[in-house]
Design an enzyme around this catalytic site. Sequence first.
Site, PDB file in Angstrom:
ATOM      1  N   HIS A   1       1.197 -21.015  -0.238  1.00  0.00           N
ATOM      2  CA  HIS A   1       2.248 -20.177   0.349  1.00  0.00           C
ATOM      3  C   HIS A   1       3.154 -19.604  -0.739  1.00  0.00           C
ATOM      4  CE1 HIS A   1       0.895 -21.602   4.211  1.00  0.00           C
ATOM      5  NE2 HIS A   1       1.737 -20.760   4.792  1.00  0.00           N
TER       6      HIS A   1
ATOM      7  N   ARG B   1       8.439   4.402  -4.478  1.00  0.00           N
ATOM      8  CA  ARG B   1       8.452   3.433  -3.372  1.00  0.00           C
ATOM      9  C   ARG B   1       7.443   2.313  -3.625  1.00  0.00           C
ATOM     10  NH1 ARG B   1       7.592   5.730   2.508  1.00  0.00           N
ATOM     11  NH2 ARG B   1       5.471   6.042   1.742  1.00  0.00           N
TER      12      ARG B   1
ATOM     13  N   ARG C   1      -5.650 -20.797  -2.020  1.00  0.00           N
ATOM     14  CA  ARG C   1      -4.593 -20.452  -1.060  1.00  0.00           C
ATOM     15  C   ARG C   1      -3.346 -21.329  -1.212  1.00  0.00           C
ATOM     16  NH1 ARG C   1      -3.050 -21.961   4.177  1.00  0.00           N
ATOM     17  NH2 ARG C   1      -2.283 -20.208   5.442  1.00  0.00           N
TER      18      ARG C   1
ATOM     19  N   GLU D   1      11.687   2.947  14.491  1.00  0.00           N
ATOM     20  CA  GLU D   1      10.762   3.976  13.992  1.00  0.00           C
ATOM     21  C   GLU D   1       9.480   3.915  14.800  1.00  0.00           C
ATOM     22  OE1 GLU D   1       9.616   3.257   9.885  1.00  0.00           O
ATOM     23  OE2 GLU D   1       9.640   1.094  10.200  1.00  0.00           O
TER      24      GLU D   1
ATOM     25  N   LYS E   1       6.392  -1.822   2.195  1.00  0.00           N
ATOM     26  CA  LYS E   1       5.173  -1.235   2.767  1.00  0.00           C
ATOM     27  C   LYS E   1       4.022  -2.225   2.559  1.00  0.00           C
ATOM     28  CE  LYS E   1       3.212   3.457   3.119  1.00  0.00           C
ATOM     29  NZ  LYS E   1       3.237   3.640   4.552  1.00  0.00           N
TER      30      LYS E   1
ATOM     31  N   TYR F   1       0.835  -1.205   0.000  1.00  0.00           N
ATOM     32  CA  TYR F   1       0.000   0.000   0.000  1.00  0.00           C
ATOM     33  C   TYR F   1       0.864   1.247   0.000  1.00  0.00           C
ATOM     34  CZ  TYR F   1       0.837   1.086   4.949  1.00  0.00           C
ATOM     35  OH  TYR F   1       1.417   1.433   6.138  1.00  0.00           O
TER      36      TYR F   1
ATOM     37  N   LEU G   1      10.883   1.649   7.336  1.00  0.00           N
ATOM     38  CA  LEU G   1      10.356   2.068   6.042  1.00  0.00           C
ATOM     39  C   LEU G   1      11.159   3.295   5.603  1.00  0.00           C
ATOM     40  CD1 LEU G   1       7.926   1.666   4.024  1.00  0.00           C
ATOM     41  CD2 LEU G   1       6.922   3.632   5.171  1.00  0.00           C
TER      42      LEU G   1
HETATM   43  N1  PDD Z   1       2.684   5.506   7.451  1.00  0.00           N
HETATM   44  N2  PDD Z   1       7.296   4.256   9.166  1.00  0.00           N
HETATM   45  C1  PDD Z   1       6.153   3.559   9.133  1.00  0.00           C
HETATM   46  C2  PDD Z   1       6.104   2.226   9.785  1.00  0.00           C
HETATM   47  C3  PDD Z   1       5.018   4.100   8.486  1.00  0.00           C
HETATM   48  O1  PDD Z   1       3.882   3.404   8.431  1.00  0.00           O
HETATM   49  C4  PDD Z   1       5.105   5.397   7.904  1.00  0.00           C
HETATM   50  C5  PDD Z   1       3.949   6.024   7.188  1.00  0.00           C
HETATM   51  C6  PDD Z   1       6.324   6.085   7.993  1.00  0.00           C
HETATM   52  C7  PDD Z   1       6.533   7.443   7.377  1.00  0.00           C
HETATM   53  O2  PDD Z   1       6.654   7.336   5.979  1.00  0.00           O
HETATM   54  P1  PDD Z   1       6.208   8.521   5.009  1.00  0.00           P
HETATM   55  O3  PDD Z   1       6.948   9.718   5.429  1.00  0.00           O
HETATM   56  O4  PDD Z   1       6.584   8.058   3.660  1.00  0.00           O
HETATM   57  O5  PDD Z   1       4.728   8.669   5.189  1.00  0.00           O
HETATM   58  C8  PDD Z   1       7.408   5.475   8.610  1.00  0.00           C
HETATM   59  C9  PDD Z   1       1.582   5.750   6.566  1.00  0.00           C
HETATM   60  C10 PDD Z   1       1.284   7.155   6.295  1.00  0.00           C
HETATM   61  C11 PDD Z   1       0.390   4.894   6.965  1.00  0.00           C
HETATM   62  O6  PDD Z   1       0.618   3.712   7.255  1.00  0.00           O
HETATM   63  O7  PDD Z   1      -0.762   5.367   6.940  1.00  0.00           O
END
Ligand code: PDD
Length: 287
Positions: free
Chosen positions: A108, A58, A106, A183, A151, A39, A207
């Site tokens: 793996h 990304r 389904r 993070e 992501k 996503y 991320l």
């Molecule tokens: N989240 N780290 C994680 C685990 C995140 O989920 C996000 C962003 C960030 C910041 O990344 P960016 O600056 O590219 O938004 C760092 C999004 C917005 C979400 O899950 O809704």
Amino acid sequence: MKPVKEYPAEVYLNGSWIKPQQATISVFDRGFMLGDGIYEVTPYYSGKAFKLKEHLDRLQYCLEEVQINFDAYPIAEIMAEAIERAGLAESDAAVYVQITRGVAPRTHYYPEKISPTVLLYAYPVKLEGFENKEWKVLSSKDKRWHRCDIKSTALLANVMANEEAIARGYDENILVRKGYFTEGSHSTIFFVKHGTVFTHPEGPHILSGVTRQVVLDLCRDLKIKVREDKVHLDELVEVDEIFLTGTTTQIVKVASVHSLEKEIFTPRKDTVTRQLQEEFLKLTRGK
Ligand code: PDD
């Protein structure tokens, strides 16, 4: 009280614009069954996308890492259409895009001859006033996998961490892996120590935040020293400022960090945070 969110008026699902109540997918969609999807969330300031290319880059990187065969770039037009259709062409908003591997019995392994499921929608977001927020955050164990650079829609470890924070009245978590801060559950962490800005290096444990890169670029423009280096829990005593960044978070000052037992950090200053917030406003608002 937890904030209550609303559904968008319509979503784009596999080529059609439909009401969320009618937007249904197969129970065999691998996103539903296995969390097998990617996503992206892109911000729009007064209807204008911010760092669109970086978000699409990304998305494309993540799709390639998990071998979902989908060209991310043409989706930019549908994202713009979503903003228009939702009546957000003059407002602050975000577009959520989700691409799952698709529908198949389904397994793996990755099934052959499968076409991705594409879901996208625009929604209003309050992007103003981030500079007035001060977040109380909870330090939690980072229980996620070793590919946090992807992501993935499989966010259960992030969700479990965030619930722990929100249910206790905190605003966000900061996650700790082997004694080092990685993070937030949905944000990037920055520390200011002796005038130098620290953030975790890119790699499998964070991320690669789009806002992270914006802040690093701003630091370089402002001649603020930067180190893409991990910060240990024991170093908190030397830290003057902490801030969190993200697409909808933007740049938020951390007012305190807590463990489950006690407060473990109070900022001594906020000079660098304020300077970066000011520059970020200029960049996003032209102020
Ligand atoms: N989240 N780290 C994680 C685990 C995140 O989920 C996000 C962003 C960030 C910041 O990344 P960016 O600056 O590219 O938004 C760092 C999004 C917005 C979400 O899950 O809704």
